[in-house]
Design an enzyme around this catalytic site. Structure first.
Site, short mmCIF file in Angstrom:
data_model
loop_
_atom_site.label_atom_id
_atom_site.label_comp_id
_atom_site.label_asym_id
_atom_site.label_seq_id
_atom_site.Cartn_x
_atom_site.Cartn_y
_atom_site.Cartn_z
N CYS A 1 -0.59 4.07 2.11
CA CYS A 1 -0.43 3.86 3.55
C CYS A 1 1.00 4.12 4.01
O CYS A 1 1.23 4.72 5.06
CB CYS A 1 -0.78 2.42 3.93
SG CYS A 1 -2.33 1.79 3.26
N ASP A 2 1.97 3.65 3.22
CA ASP A 2 3.34 3.57 3.71
C ASP A 2 4.35 4.45 2.97
O ASP A 2 5.48 4.61 3.43
CB ASP A 2 3.83 2.12 3.64
CG ASP A 2 2.98 1.18 4.47
OD1 ASP A 2 2.48 1.62 5.53
OD2 ASP A 2 2.80 0.02 4.08
N CYS B 1 0.84 -1.21 0.00
CA CYS B 1 0.00 0.00 0.00
C CYS B 1 0.87 1.24 0.00
O CYS B 1 1.38 1.65 1.05
CB CYS B 1 -0.93 0.00 1.21
SG CYS B 1 -2.04 1.43 1.25
#
Length: 337
Positions: free
Chosen positions: A159-160, A156
């Protein structure tokens, strides 16, 4: 897609009958539980025992720093966030069961379900069910993948991508579709350069996404290329062994981050033959709701969301499912159809 309202009726279980059962323990499941418990509906939440390969709490238990969940300006660890979700569910009276639901029968109400290893016993029943079993990122099983998962390898970018270990570092994305193109383009905001590994000699992405990717000055597409091994210092990833599938040549590629963009697998095996799903296995819901093709069954979180797949959107859909289940239960108790 109007929900089906089966006319058959089965007796309530003598073991345990609930007004609402939640299957799944990620942000969607616990948010639903919090809302339902505060409404005095005594929800039962099955958090599973390593269900779909995840500990109770779902995918977030495998992540490290979460920096984009509101309310935590300094960030929070994934397992810690899920502990807080769980504590809040318990505070309001949710009954949490650390077992896995192995089988459900959605052909009649109340719905019947069986716990793992109890499939030959009397079932338990529920007036409504919220399915919040999530989805998991597809993996490649590369050498070193397990060692560096969430220590340089992610599924992701949103997300990261912004975490410190990836900033101003060379990164790689595996995939050739729209998701890969989107993730690679997104990562150019943070990485020094982004390599896209494409197994074929062309992209599967739409023309506009492909054009945008190929023209980006910080992106290099490596055609006919696959990853073979993930290497690092034991703590963090620092290179890949890549292979040209045409020539067979292998070489090292220095990258500090690897992002998979090869799809997700929704955890819908439990209900796939009983409820409407799409071609990829995601549960289909009535647009703007969490109502599935069966009246009284609701789906929340990544199990029905293949677009956003964020903790915050999962929590939001958990809230929706709880409010819709609460409304249905109230209407049926008042005799309103």
């Amino acid at each position: 897609m109007p929900p089906v309202n089966g006319s058959a009726v089965v007796p309530r279980s003598n073991k345990m009958h609930s007004k609402v059962v939640i299957i799944g323990s990620g942000p969607a499941g616990h948010t639903a539980a919090i809302y339902l418990a505060r409404a005095n509906l005594n929800p039962v939440l099955f958090e599973g025992f390593m269900a779909n390969g995840f500990a109770a709490g779902g995918q977030l238990t495998t992540t490290t720093d979460i920096e984009n969940f509101p309310g935590f300006p300094s960030g929070i660890l994934g397992p810690e966030l899920m502990d807080k979700f769980r504590s809040q569910s318990l505070r309001f009276g949710t009954k949490i069961i650390t077992e896995t639901v192995a089988k459900v029968d959605l052909s009649a109400r109340p719905f019947r379900y069986w716990r793992e290893f109890q499939e030959d016993q009397e079932p338990e029943t529920a007036d409504t069910i919220i399915i919040a079993t999530g989805a998991s990122a597809k993996r490649l099983g590369l050498r070193g993948e397990e060692t560096y998962w969430q220590s340089g390898i992610s599924a992701c970018a949103v997300c990261d991508g912004a975490v410190p270990i990836f900033r101003n570092k060379p990164l790689a994305v595996i995939g050739g579709g729209d998701s890969a193109a989107e993730e690679a383009t997104y990562l150019t905001k943070y990485g020094s350069h982004v390599y896209v590994l494409v197994r074929r000699s062309e992209l599967r992405a739409s023309k506009i996404m492909a054009k945008r990717l190929q023209s980006h000055p910080k992106v290099t597409i490596l055609w006919n290329t696959v990853a073979v091994e993930c290497k690092g210092d034991g703590d963090l990833l620092n290179s890949l062994v890549i292979k040209n599938v045409v020539t067979g040549e292998e070489k090292d590629l220095q990258v500090n981050g690897l992002f998979y963009a090869i799809g997700h697998e929704p955890a819908t095996a439990l209900v796939r033959n009983q409820i409407q799903t799409d071609s990829e296995g995601y549960i289909v819901t009535v647009p703007g709701t969490t109502q599935t093709s069966i009246k009284g069954v609701f789906a929340a979180g990544d199990v029905q969301d293949k677009r956003y797949r964020q903790a915050i959107t999962s929590a939001g859909s958990g809230c929706m499912a709880a409010l819709e289940a609460e409304r249905l239960i109230a209407e049926e108790e008042e005799g309103i159809e």
